[in-house]
Design a protein around this motif. Sequence first.
Motif, short mmCIF file in Angstrom:
data_model
loop_
_atom_site.label_atom_id
_atom_site.label_comp_id
_atom_site.label_asym_id
_atom_site.label_seq_id
_atom_site.Cartn_x
_atom_site.Cartn_y
_atom_site.Cartn_z
N ILE A 49 99.65 64.15 108.28
CA ILE A 49 100.06 64.06 109.68
C ILE A 49 100.20 62.61 110.12
O ILE A 49 101.19 62.23 110.75
CB ILE A 49 99.06 64.82 110.58
N VAL A 53 104.08 62.45 109.76
CA VAL A 53 104.47 63.10 111.01
C VAL A 53 104.39 62.13 112.19
O VAL A 53 105.33 62.06 113.00
CB VAL A 53 103.58 64.34 111.28
N ARG A 54 103.31 61.40 112.29
CA ARG A 54 103.14 60.45 113.39
C ARG A 54 104.17 59.33 113.26
O ARG A 54 104.28 58.69 112.22
CB ARG A 54 101.73 59.87 113.36
#
Length: 206
Positions: A49, A53-54
Amino acid sequence: NLFLMAFASIEQNWLIFYPDLIRGLVSKILFHYCPIACCLLYPPLFYFILIFVRPCVGSYNYNTLLCKWPCFYRSKFFTQFDLYFNNYTPLIIIPVFCTIIYVRVFIQKRSLKLEAFKWRRDKKMILQLWAISSLYLGMWMPLQLLGLINLYFDTYFLYQAQIDYMFLFPYLVHIIYPFIVFLTHYNEMVRFKRKREQLQSVAPLK
């Protein structure tokens, strides 16, 4: 996986001093399988993540052999969370619970010796835990201590040594681990081999 090793240190206390805790099916699911699943799933999900994703714009130095820090380390919150929770927490849990086992076994040594089988089993578990925990601490602790120095004191302290050598230390755990398991089970392997040879030497009935 530091979390898995930390949980193993805690579970060894249960197996030695509270064996009834995980004998039932529900208890085994709650206190054995669920913690193991969390230890295996949390680290890859956390880093996936934050890395993929971030949103974060990375900067690259193509003159270095390895990347020192991931992009999310630009955030002080995520840096401190990763260092303290993901690294220092299990590195503290491992020696603390190992020490608890050693102290409690030393205190209860006389009573445990009355049960010869239980004493031999627990002694074997303790020796194996000591060997494996020492391996994890020896390979992970120097790098994490340097991370603390880099975060609060000197950003480039032993910078090149970390990239060239120390980043590889955690990978040595997986290489050395089988040899530790072999050494801690050497006597069992010898007995198994002798028993097998004895069975093979018996002539089959005609």
